[in-house]
Design an enzyme around this catalytic site. Structure first.
Site, mmCIF file in Angstrom:
data_model
loop_
_atom_site.group_PDB
_atom_site.id
_atom_site.type_symbol
_atom_site.label_atom_id
_atom_site.label_comp_id
_atom_site.label_asym_id
_atom_site.label_seq_id
_atom_site.Cartn_x
_atom_site.Cartn_y
_atom_site.Cartn_z
ATOM 1 C CB SER A 61 35.992 46.188 4.526
ATOM 2 O OG SER A 61 36.520 45.346 5.523
ATOM 3 N N GLY A 91 -9.970 -5.154 9.830
ATOM 4 C CA GLY A 91 -10.461 -6.498 9.567
ATOM 5 C C GLY A 91 -9.844 -7.489 10.537
ATOM 6 C CG ASN A 102 41.497 38.816 5.025
ATOM 7 O OD1 ASN A 102 41.227 38.160 6.022
ATOM 8 N ND2 ASN A 102 41.005 40.031 4.811
ATOM 9 C CB ALA A 157 38.731 49.447 2.699
ATOM 10 C CE1 TYR A 203 -4.036 -2.115 0.699
ATOM 11 C CE2 TYR A 203 -2.327 -3.490 1.690
ATOM 12 C CZ TYR A 203 -3.612 -3.344 1.182
ATOM 13 O OH TYR A 203 -4.460 -4.421 1.149
ATOM 14 C CG ASN A 233 -5.824 -8.046 6.476
ATOM 15 O OD1 ASN A 233 -4.754 -8.539 6.152
ATOM 16 N ND2 ASN A 233 -6.613 -7.401 5.624
ATOM 17 C CG HIS A 287 32.821 39.573 8.966
ATOM 18 N ND1 HIS A 287 33.479 39.354 10.149
ATOM 19 C CD2 HIS A 287 33.575 40.482 8.298
ATOM 20 C CE1 HIS A 287 34.562 40.097 10.208
ATOM 21 N NE2 HIS A 287 34.639 40.802 9.096
ATOM 22 C CE LYS A 346 25.715 31.397 -8.344
ATOM 23 N NZ LYS A 346 26.053 31.486 -9.805
#
EC number: 2.7.7.23
Length: 456
Positions: free
Chosen positions: A405, A140, A377, A423, A103, A169, A363, A351
């Site tokens: 950064s 059953g 880095n 930066a 089933y 059953n 971060h 990605k």
């Protein structure tokens, strides 16, 4: 024990009205895959030569979701009972094979139990899977005479003394193809429901003097069916508890087994520690001494020895070499690769990018379609601008590069080994040699400027 070839029939035609869903009942997920797929997988453990899937409601959705050319699709246009469903599949039965009836909404059945059923099936008779319940209401009942099974009586057709029987059953049975076709042709719908019950073949077999042998499943929950979402959620927890127990006994430390979900398969080394509320999807491989923090989701990934995944990180289709660290709150999307000792910190997204040996993105950065060398880095706020609205382009960063950064790299672009990027720089052209690259204007100060004031 029967040694004949075997085919399987899986009944999956029910609409599942009590699920209150547009999705066919058997397509609702348990542990990340459709209920019926669990049943198909169990059947295939027995090397069935054919799997017949009887469908009705939502047939096209079923065919699309399962996308399995090896299945033999059998239409049951009207749902007139389990016997009627088996009659639709009967033309595909070979006389010299055994037929196993399963089933699609009984997802926890195991190959181990089905092999147990094979072992008790007598030649020319029926193997029947039964369980004993303290409260058998709705099922059953197994009718025995002198200890031998002679029939099954459904709840609505049972006399009071039959309702007191605790052996019920499960609906799962094994019978010979020729016998089953003969018995199916004799079924009638002379019962309270006006349906054709497969259970009536037990009495027909008994009338012919055939032997019926009953056996219990390894675990009673294997034969529990699903008719509503509460039952599905209950079986989900049963399944997850079983998986957690197996992992604990094989050496994985689950900090709270009740707060762990395995929706696929997990390979693991020694001394793996998994904190609470972790979800494993697809096929995941964890090396020795891997630590997974709370709230992580890991799918179809390989994480090598001594990696640490901090809380609330999401990792999908990624490869991590030894001694990497990820998170907290990091996201590694498909195609991400971390070389040995690499670090991806909080709120960093990757990605189709490779981060080289010993490189760090601490971060608040996006690294997409990028090849990043060793000992690089990546400063906070760095973005590889890989998409121009139509095409994806690649960023290449050599070894020992320091990216300051708030740097944007407009792909396609490459940065040579040893470069330092100041930066706030936007890299628009290739940087061919080591040195300092920057493009900001001279800082200005307007001493007479005044900040706007709010009106009172």
């Amino acid at each position: 024990m029967s040694n004949r070839p075997m085919s399987v029939v899986i009944l999956a035609a029910g609409k599942g009205t009590r699920m209150y869903s547009d999705l066919p009942k058997v397509l609702h997920l348990l542990a990340g895959k459709p209920m019926v797929q669990h049943v198909i997988d169990a059947a295939r453990e027995l090397n069935a030569q054919r799997v017949n899937l009887v469908y009705g409601h939502g047939g096209e959705l079923l065919k699309t979701a399962l996308d399995d050319r090896s299945l033999n699709w059998v239409l049951q246009a009207e749902q007139l009972g389990t016997g009627h469903a088996m009659q639709q599949a009967a033309p595909y039965f070979a006389d010299d094979e055994d037929i196993l009836m399963l089933y699609g909404d009984v997802p926890l059945i195991t190959g181990e139990t089905l092999r147990r059923l094979q072992a008790v099936k007598p030649d020319g008779g029926i193997g029947l899977l039964t369980v004993n319940l303290a409260n058998p209401t709705g099922y059953g009942r197994i009718i025995r005479e002198n200890g031998r099974v002679v029939g099954i009586i459904e709840q609505k057709d049972a006399a009071p003394e039959q309702l007191a029987i605790g052996e019920i059953n499960t609906g799962i049975l094994l019978a010979g193809g020729a016998d089953l076709k003969r018995w199916l042709s004799k079924l009638t719908n002379n019962n309270a429901q006006g349906e054709y019950y497969i259970t009536d073949i037990i009495a027909l077999a008994h009338q012919e003097g055939r032997q019926i042998e009953a056996v219990h499943p390894v675990r009673t929950t294997e034969t529990d069916g699903v008719n509503n979402r509460l039952q599905l959620a209950t079986l989900e927890r049963v399944y997850q508890a079983e998986q957690a127990e197996k992992l604990l006994l094989s050496g994985v430390m689950l900090q709270d087994p009740a707060r762990f979900d395995l929706r696929g398969t997990l390979e693991h080394g020694r001394d793996v520690v998994i904190d609470t509320n972790v979800i494993i999807e697809g096929h995941v491989k964890l090396g020795n001494r891997v630590k997974i923090g709370s709230g992580c989701v890991i799918k179809n990934s390989v994480i090598a020895d001594d990696c640490i995944i901090s809380p609330y990180s999401v990792i999908e289709d990624a490869q991590l070499a030894p001694d990497c660290s990820v998170g907290p709150f990091a996201r590694l999307r498909p195609g991400s690769e971390l070389a040995e000792g690499a670090h991806v910190g909080n709120f960093v997204e990757m990605k189709k990018a490779r981060l080289g040996k010993g490189s760090k993105a601490g971060h608040l950065s996006y690294l997409g379609d990028a090849e990043i060398g060793a000992n690089v880095n990546i400063g906070a706020g760095t973005i590889t601008c890989n998409y121009d609205g139509v095409n994806k382009s690649k960023t290449i960063i050599g070894d020992d590069v320091f990216v300051g950064s708030d740097t944007q790299l407009i792909a396609p672009v490459s940065v040579a080994a040893g470069v330092t990027i100041a930066a706030g720089t936007t890299i628009m052209r290739n940087v061919p040699a080591a040195g300092l690259v920057y493009n900001r204007k001279e800082q200005q100060l307007n001493a007479s400027w005044q900040r706007p004031q709010k009106k009172k």
